[in-house]
Design a protein around this motif. Structure first.
Motif, PDB file in Angstrom:
ATOM      1  N   SER A   1       0.748  -0.785   0.173  1.00 56.49           N
ATOM      2  CA  SER A   1      -0.272   0.090  -0.228  1.00 56.49           C
ATOM      3  C   SER A   1       1.052   1.159  -0.293  1.00 56.49           C
ATOM      4  O   SER A   1       1.648   1.577   0.333  1.00 56.49           O
ATOM      5  CB  SER A   1      -0.766  -0.056   1.241  1.00 56.49           C
ATOM      6  OG  SER A   1      -1.546   1.735   1.380  1.00 56.49           O
ATOM      7  N   LEU A   2       0.294   1.740  -0.882  1.00 56.44           N
ATOM      8  CA  LEU A   2       1.071   3.770  -0.614  1.00 56.44           C
ATOM      9  C   LEU A   2       0.456   4.914   0.004  1.00 56.44           C
ATOM     10  O   LEU A   2       0.370   5.622   0.236  1.00 56.44           O
ATOM     11  CB  LEU A   2       1.148   3.981  -1.696  1.00 56.44           C
ATOM     12  CG  LEU A   2       2.133   2.634  -3.131  1.00 56.44           C
ATOM     13  CD1 LEU A   2       2.311   3.285  -4.501  1.00 56.44           C
ATOM     14  CD2 LEU A   2       3.376   2.814  -2.106  1.00 56.44           C
TER      15      LEU A   2
ATOM     16  N   GLY B   1       6.455   2.548  -4.264  1.00 56.37           N
ATOM     17  CA  GLY B   1       5.623   3.710  -4.860  1.00 56.37           C
ATOM     18  C   GLY B   1       7.226   4.276  -6.035  1.00 56.37           C
ATOM     19  O   GLY B   1       7.193   5.165  -7.070  1.00 56.37           O
TER      20      GLY B   1
ATOM     21  N   SER C   1       8.652   0.939  -0.968  1.00 61.98           N
ATOM     22  CA  SER C   1       7.720   1.164  -0.968  1.00 61.98           C
ATOM     23  C   SER C   1       7.645   1.438  -2.158  1.00 61.98           C
ATOM     24  O   SER C   1       8.409   1.150  -3.557  1.00 61.98           O
ATOM     25  CB  SER C   1       7.618   2.610  -0.821  1.00 61.98           C
ATOM     26  OG  SER C   1       7.038   2.846  -0.899  1.00 61.98           O
TER      27      SER C   1
END
Length: 192
Positions: free
Chosen positions: A12-13, A43, A41
């Motif tokens: 999850s970001l 991301g 991450s």
């Protein structure tokens, strides 16, 4: 004694993600066990939605290659994922799809999955703790050839699961975490 290197990947970001929070708690447990931990991450590895035509025309994106190399640099991987509609979030599923397409000339397809141990965890504000998603994730990783340890952590009512020191306050959750960490360390060590 061999100490495996462990990679932790939150799926999850989202700002304030319960799964990123759980990933931090898991990382601390590995550190307490004197294991080197890297937490990343997704991301930092932006990927387009997987498309075989895109792969055929442009190849595998550099971020997929980099993410696969990050996994390959570790002996064990923990994926901590939210549950979206009883399944994986698109961010995580897409990353797995791309990684499964990265193949160096000297290796078999999906070799990065075959050569390391995986653990899975999920946090949810609901009562199931992401257990339905974990079943899906276990299946996907197994199809990719990964050895997923039996112990997992499905943290229910995650908004109320921590004490003031950011530790799991329910003994059943803390015990499940410790068992998962020990099992991953053992299996990752035995695979070397």
């Amino acid at each position: 004694m061999f100490a495996p290197k462990i990679l932790i990947i939150p799926g999850s970001l989202r700002t304030g993600s319960q799964n990123a929070r759980l990933a931090a708690v898991i990382a601390k447990e590995f550190i307490r066990a004197d294991v080197e931990v890297t937490r990343i991450s997704l991301g930092d590895f932006p990927l387009p939605i997987y498309d075989a035509d895109l792969q055929a025309s442009a190849g595998v994106p550099a971020s997929a290659v980099n993410l696969k190399q990050m996994i390959a640099a570790h002996h064990g991987v923990v994926i901590v994922t939210p549950e979206y509609n009883a399944s994986l979030p698109p961010l995580l599923k897409n990353a797995i799809d791309w990684i499964s397409r990265v193949q160096s000339p000297h290796e078999a397809r999906g070799q990065v999955f075959h050569e390391r141990a995986f653990a899975i965890a999920s946090a949810s504000t609901g009562r199931f703790g992401g257990a339905r998603c974990l079943a899906q994730l276990r299946l996907i990783l197994s199809v990719c050839g990964a050895m997923v340890i039996p112990n997992q952590l499905a943290l229910s009512f995650a908004g109320d699961a921590y004490d003031d020191m950011e530790r799991l306050k329910r003994s059943a959750d803390a015990d499940a975490l410790k068992k998962m960490v020990r099992q991953l360390i053992t299996l990752a060590g035995n695979m070397q």
